[in-house]
Scaffold this motif. Structure first.
Motif: not given
Ligand code: ZN
Ligand code: ZN
Ligand code: ZN
Length: 201
Positions: A145, A148, A171, A174
């Motif tokens: 990602c 994150c 994602c 997050c």
């Molecule tokens: Zn993420």
């Protein structure tokens, strides 16, 4: 929406896997799309995204001594914004020498796994409708990602189409929606010969 052919699964390593034709090469629609996009920006030449050398754009195939591709991310300010099948994308170009990567000054390697990027299998003079760097993920870093940095896919997993890597994903950790597999080039790659000799006095 253009749908590509299925990715060949090559259990014997990456050597035989190339980017397959997505069916839009050499057609008039692609040619006119590129020419009108450049005309709107009053550009008759483009710059290679890797070596920054200027490239003339011709009005017949091959359109350029390299390959165009459309990325959801703007890799450099010279990549013009275009609308393609309802999406906002950036027209990007890589010159033939950089695609080839044979000259050591042109070669780029993944900063994480050190694998050289190889664009020699790409069709010259036309356009790919997806990010060609994202389409060839070399290692697990490419599946993280952008926000994150958690893994979005199993490192051994591959998506069905080359263009899938250029699409937006949310994602699950997050909740950030982004084209996570499209990374800034400077984040992913380093020039092989990064050592610049100091100027001798
Ligand atoms: Zn993420
Ligand atoms: Zn170049
Ligand atoms: Zn890598």
């Amino acid at each position: 929406m253009l749908i590509g052919h299925h990715l060949r699964v090559d259990s014997g390593g990456n050597s035989g896997v190339g980017i397959e034709d997505e069916g839009n090469h050499g057609n008039d629609e692609t040619r006119l799309f590129i020419l009108s996009s450049l005309a709107q920006s009053q550009m008759s030449r483009v710059a290679c995204i890797l070596c920054e050398e200027p490239l003339l754009v011709f009005d017949r195939y091959p359109l350029v001594d390299g390959s165009f591709f459309l990325s959801p991310k703007q890799h450099s300010s010279g990549c013009i914004e275009v609308k393609y099948e309802g999406r906002t994308l950036y027209l990007t170009c890589v010159c033939m020498s950089c695609l080839d990567g044979t000259s050591s000054s042109r070669a780029i390697n993944c900063r994480f796994c050190k694998e050289p990027w190889d664009g020699s299998s790409l069709v010259l003079g036309t356009m790919y409708a997806y990010d060609i760097f994202a389409a060839m993920p070399c290692c697990a870093e490419r599946f993280k990602c952008n926000n994150c940095f958690k893994m979005l896919m199993h490192p051994q997993q591959r998506l069905s189409f080359y263009s899938d890597y250029s699409h937006g994903v949310t994602c699950p950790y997050c909740n950030t929606q982004d084209t996570h597999f499209v990374k800034p080039l400077t984040f992913c790659y380093a020039k092989t010969t990064a050592t610049r000799l100091p100027t001798l006095a």
